[in-house]
Design a protein around this motif. Structure first.
Motif, PDB file in Angstrom:
ATOM      1  N   LEU A   7       0.825  -1.209   0.000  1.00 43.29           N
ATOM      2  CA  LEU A   7       0.000   0.000   0.000  1.00 43.29           C
ATOM      3  C   LEU A   7       0.860   1.260   0.000  1.00 43.29           C
ATOM      4  O   LEU A   7       0.560   2.225  -0.714  1.00 43.29           O
ATOM      5  N   ILE A   8       1.926   1.246   0.784  1.00 48.69           N
ATOM      6  CA  ILE A   8       2.823   2.404   0.812  1.00 48.69           C
ATOM      7  C   ILE A   8       3.459   2.616  -0.559  1.00 48.69           C
ATOM      8  O   ILE A   8       3.533   3.739  -1.058  1.00 48.69           O
ATOM      9  N   ALA A   9       3.910   1.528  -1.188  1.00 52.15           N
ATOM     10  CA  ALA A   9       4.523   1.642  -2.516  1.00 52.15           C
ATOM     11  C   ALA A   9       3.515   2.124  -3.547  1.00 52.15           C
ATOM     12  O   ALA A   9       3.850   2.951  -4.417  1.00 52.15           O
ATOM     13  N   LEU A  10       2.284   1.652  -3.458  1.00 56.59           N
ATOM     14  CA  LEU A  10       1.241   2.071  -4.398  1.00 56.59           C
ATOM     15  C   LEU A  10       0.939   3.559  -4.253  1.00 56.59           C
ATOM     16  O   LEU A  10       0.858   4.290  -5.254  1.00 56.59           O
ATOM     17  N   VAL A  11       0.813   4.026  -3.022  1.00 56.12           N
ATOM     18  CA  VAL A  11       0.526   5.442  -2.788  1.00 56.12           C
ATOM     19  C   VAL A  11       1.700   6.310  -3.230  1.00 56.12           C
ATOM     20  O   VAL A  11       1.514   7.345  -3.887  1.00 56.12           O
ATOM     21  N   GLN A  12       2.915   5.892  -2.903  1.00 55.07           N
ATOM     22  CA  GLN A  12       4.074   6.695  -3.276  1.00 55.07           C
ATOM     23  C   GLN A  12       4.268   6.761  -4.785  1.00 55.07           C
ATOM     24  O   GLN A  12       4.620   7.810  -5.327  1.00 55.07           O
ATOM     25  N   SER A  13       4.032   5.649  -5.469  1.00 53.29           N
ATOM     26  CA  SER A  13       4.175   5.671  -6.936  1.00 53.29           C
ATOM     27  C   SER A  13       3.090   6.525  -7.580  1.00 53.29           C
ATOM     28  O   SER A  13       3.367   7.253  -8.540  1.00 53.29           O
ATOM     29  N   ALA A  14       1.865   6.463  -7.063  1.00 53.91           N
ATOM     30  CA  ALA A  14       0.791   7.305  -7.605  1.00 53.91           C
ATOM     31  C   ALA A  14       1.111   8.779  -7.376  1.00 53.91           C
ATOM     32  O   ALA A  14       0.909   9.619  -8.266  1.00 53.91           O
ATOM     33  N   GLN A  15       1.606   9.105  -6.189  1.00 54.03           N
ATOM     34  CA  GLN A  15       1.949  10.492  -5.878  1.00 54.03           C
ATOM     35  C   GLN A  15       3.110  10.983  -6.741  1.00 54.03           C
ATOM     36  O   GLN A  15       3.081  12.099  -7.256  1.00 54.03           O
ATOM     37  N   LEU A  16       4.124  10.150  -6.920  1.00 51.76           N
ATOM     38  CA  LEU A  16       5.270  10.529  -7.745  1.00 51.76           C
ATOM     39  C   LEU A  16       4.854  10.742  -9.197  1.00 51.76           C
ATOM     40  O   LEU A  16       5.241  11.727  -9.834  1.00 51.76           O
ATOM     41  N   LEU A  17       4.045   9.827  -9.722  1.00 55.74           N
ATOM     42  CA  LEU A  17       3.571   9.960 -11.098  1.00 55.74           C
ATOM     43  C   LEU A  17       2.735  11.228 -11.272  1.00 55.74           C
ATOM     44  O   LEU A  17       2.897  11.964 -12.254  1.00 55.74           O
ATOM     45  N   GLY A  18       1.857  11.501 -10.328  1.00 55.34           N
ATOM     46  CA  GLY A  18       1.041  12.711 -10.399  1.00 55.34           C
ATOM     47  C   GLY A  18       1.874  13.973 -10.340  1.00 55.34           C
ATOM     48  O   GLY A  18       1.623  14.934 -11.071  1.00 55.34           O
ATOM     49  N   ASN A  19       2.900  13.988  -9.483  1.00 59.28           N
ATOM     50  CA  ASN A  19       3.766  15.163  -9.388  1.00 59.28           C
ATOM     51  C   ASN A  19       4.580  15.368 -10.659  1.00 59.28           C
ATOM     52  O   ASN A  19       4.763  16.504 -11.111  1.00 59.28           O
ATOM     53  N   VAL A  20       5.068  14.286 -11.246  1.00 58.45           N
ATOM     54  CA  VAL A  20       5.845  14.396 -12.485  1.00 58.45           C
ATOM     55  C   VAL A  20       4.969  14.922 -13.624  1.00 58.45           C
ATOM     56  O   VAL A  20       5.369  15.838 -14.369  1.00 58.45           O
ATOM     57  N   VAL A  21       3.777  14.366 -13.776  1.00 58.85           N
ATOM     58  CA  VAL A  21       2.875  14.811 -14.839  1.00 58.85           C
ATOM     59  C   VAL A  21       2.474  16.266 -14.614  1.00 58.85           C
ATOM     60  O   VAL A  21       2.409  17.065 -15.552  1.00 58.85           O
ATOM     61  N   SER A  22       2.209  16.621 -13.367  1.00 54.90           N
ATOM     62  CA  SER A  22       1.825  18.004 -13.062  1.00 54.90           C
ATOM     63  C   SER A  22       2.947  18.976 -13.389  1.00 54.90           C
ATOM     64  O   SER A  22       2.699  20.049 -13.917  1.00 54.90           O
ATOM     65  N   ARG A  23       4.190  18.604 -13.083  1.00 54.64           N
ATOM     66  CA  ARG A  23       5.320  19.484 -13.420  1.00 54.64           C
ATOM     67  C   ARG A  23       5.481  19.636 -14.920  1.00 54.64           C
ATOM     68  O   ARG A  23       5.896  20.686 -15.398  1.00 54.64           O
ATOM     69  N   LYS A  24       5.181  18.565 -15.674  1.00 52.96           N
ATOM     70  CA  LYS A  24       5.318  18.628 -17.132  1.00 52.96           C
ATOM     71  C   LYS A  24       4.288  19.577 -17.741  1.00 52.96           C
ATOM     72  O   LYS A  24       4.596  20.297 -18.693  1.00 52.96           O
ATOM     73  N   VAL A  25       3.071  19.588 -17.207  1.00 53.03           N
ATOM     74  CA  VAL A  25       2.019  20.392 -17.824  1.00 53.03           C
ATOM     75  C   VAL A  25       1.855  21.759 -17.179  1.00 53.03           C
ATOM     76  O   VAL A  25       1.138  22.595 -17.706  1.00 53.03           O
ATOM     77  N   LEU A  26       2.531  21.985 -16.039  1.00 51.90           N
ATOM     78  CA  LEU A  26       2.413  23.269 -15.365  1.00 51.90           C
ATOM     79  C   LEU A  26       3.110  24.351 -16.193  1.00 51.90           C
ATOM     80  O   LEU A  26       4.250  24.178 -16.619  1.00 51.90           O
ATOM     81  N   ARG A  27       2.435  25.444 -16.400  1.00 59.35           N
ATOM     82  CA  ARG A  27       2.973  26.502 -17.252  1.00 59.35           C
ATOM     83  C   ARG A  27       3.498  27.638 -16.395  1.00 59.35           C
ATOM     84  O   ARG A  27       2.753  28.531 -16.003  1.00 59.35           O
ATOM     85  N   ARG A  28       4.779  27.582 -16.084  1.00 62.34           N
ATOM     86  CA  ARG A  28       5.405  28.661 -15.302  1.00 62.34           C
ATOM     87  C   ARG A  28       6.784  28.899 -15.805  1.00 62.34           C
ATOM     88  O   ARG A  28       7.442  28.149 -16.367  1.00 62.34           O
TER      89      ARG A  28
END
Length: 103
Positions: free
Chosen positions: A82-103
């Protein structure tokens, strides 16, 4: 977002739909991805908690085979999964968000 961006698009003759698709959605995509990431992590959390009270899922596996049968290795492995699943989901979400964030 600054109101001047919408005003500039409007002054160049962009239609409301064009402003929505080319200005507003790209600007809001980063926070939207972060919100979806938060919802995914909360869904994993809720499914684990629901399993502990008899709702099935990974929490049920940890309770039935780990806690109730005193098999510590099963319980520790499901918690680590469960910890690995949550951490991987969070990491993937942060990476995708950084890619699409326009700053």
């Amino acid at each position: 977002m600054e109101p001047g961006v919408i005003e500039a698009a409007r002054s160049m003759g962009a239609s409301p739909l064009r402003i929505l698709l080319t200005v507003l959605v790209p600007e809001a995509l980063g926070p939207l991805v972060l919100g979806l990431t938060f919802m995914l992590v909360a869904l994993i959390d809720f499914s684990a908690v629901a399993g502990t009270v008899g709702g099935g899922g990974v929490g049920n596996l940890a309770m039935t085979y780990g806690y109730l049968r005193f098999d510590t290795s099963v319980m520790v492995m499901t918690v680590l999964d469960l910890i690995a699943l949550v951490q991987s989901a969070q990491l993937l979400g942060n990476v995708v968000s950084r890619k699409v964030l326009r700053r």
